[in-house]
Motif scaffolding. Structure first.
Motif: not given
Ligand SMILES: CC(C)(COP(=O)(O)OP(=O)(O)OC[C@H]1O[C@@H](n2cnc3c(N)ncnc32)[C@H](O)[C@@H]1OP(=O)(O)O)[C@@H](O)C(=O)NCCC(=O)NCCS
Length: 280
Positions: A24-39, A109-116, A129-134
């Motif tokens: 879960l620690r690994v998964f949460n780190e992964f989800k952090f980057f998914l939320n930030g759009g880095e992965v 849902r958590d784990g997606c990136f929504i830009a400003k 896993g969705a990525y929605v850009d600016e």
């Protein structure tokens, strides 16, 4: 070991044999980057025709999250009752994200990136896993399915469904590039890629099995074993039909629904699809 290797190793193992807190620690780190759009589940690539490659390991990480999650009561109160895996709660947006989530039944849902600058009209659903850009607009009753990649200044109109592609892990998610307009009531599924500035007319449905006829360039676009269905840059796709050439079908005047590229974007299209700045 890097995050990618850790995810891939955990994904290969039977979840019952895993050290759950460590996984879960690994998964949460992964989800952090998914939320930030880095992965991202897919990324641009100059190495192939469609211009995109899928990141299998990211999809594996998302699937790992479902395996690791435990069913939890996530009810808002005694009337609004919800139950889901505890690894995928709702995304925690704050005012600092500068995303407009207009009140009324939207779930992100958590784990997606929504830009400003993104505007989300209610109700809409944006999956993991969705990525929605600016500057993109997600209108009412729209779905942005798992791993879908949506570019900048895109308009996803009311009731449009952007399908999710989580499995198989090697399958391309749906990709909508910058400045695309997807009209109302459309469905874009199965890894279709819509290139820059294309316009998908109201009610058009695109799947991996849908051939698209380009009457400007006399071409037919289809998914191949190597590449998904790709709608060319600036294409204007509208609903059409084509005759079925079989005796029974001829007898009964049957036709199949067929998306047609009727033209390429011009000033008239631009005027008809211009985004209203004051709404943003
Ligand atoms: C595709 C669209 C943008 C029109 O683009 P356009 O560049 O202005 O198209 P034009 O008016 O030049 O039409 C070109 C040809 O396509 C046809 N056509 C245009 N839109 C069509 C459609 N949706 N379905 C079928 N044919 C269509 C026109 O009849 C015309 O053919 P003709 O020259 O033989 O008459 C428009 O039809 C559309 O779907 N807009 C989206 C509306 C919407 O969903 N809004 C969302 C609100 S939330």
């Amino acid at each position: 070991m890097g995050l990618r290797e850790q995810i891939e190793q955990l994904y290969e193992r039977d979840v019952k044999t895993l050290d759950r807190p460590a996984a879960l620690r690994v998964f949460n780190e992964f989800k952090f980057f998914l939320n930030g759009g880095e992965v991202r589940a897919a990324q641009r690539s100059t190495g192939n025709k469609s211009g995109w490659i899928v990141n299998d390991w990211v999809k594996k990480g998302i699937l790992l999250g479902f395996r690791l999650g435990e069913m939890t009561d996530v009810s808002s109160n005694e009337h609004f009752r919800y139950f889901d895996k505890n690894t995928y709660p709702l995304k925690r947006l704050t005012i600092d994200h500068q995303v407009r989530v207009v009140p009324g039944g939207t779930s992100i849902r958590d784990g997606c990136f929504i830009a400003k600058g993104v505007v989300i009209m209610p109700p809409a659903y944006i999956n993991v896993g969705a990525y929605v850009d600016e500057g993109t607009m997600i209108d009412s009753h729209a779905l942005v399915g798992s791993c879908a990649q949506i570019g900048k200044r895109v308009h996803i109109s009311a009731a449009t469904q952007i399908g999710g592609v989580l499995e198989p892990v090697g399958a391309m998610p749906v990709i909508i590039e910058d400045d695309v307009m997807v009209g109302g009531n459309c469905g874009i599924y199965e890894g279709t890629i819509v290139k820059r500035r294309a316009v998908i007319g109201a009610g058009v449905v695109l799947t991996g099995s849908t051939p698209v006829y380009d009457i400007v360039n006399n071409a037919i676009y289809r998914r191949t074993p190597e590449e998904p269905l790709v709608i060319p840059e600036g294409a204007v796709v509208v609903q059409g039909s084509r005759h079925i050439d079989a005796a029974f079908a001829r007898q009964h005047h049957l036709a199949l629904y067929t998306p047609i590229i009727i033209k390429y974007r011009d000033e008239k299209t631009d005027a008809g699809t211009a985004l209203e700045e004051s709404l943003r």
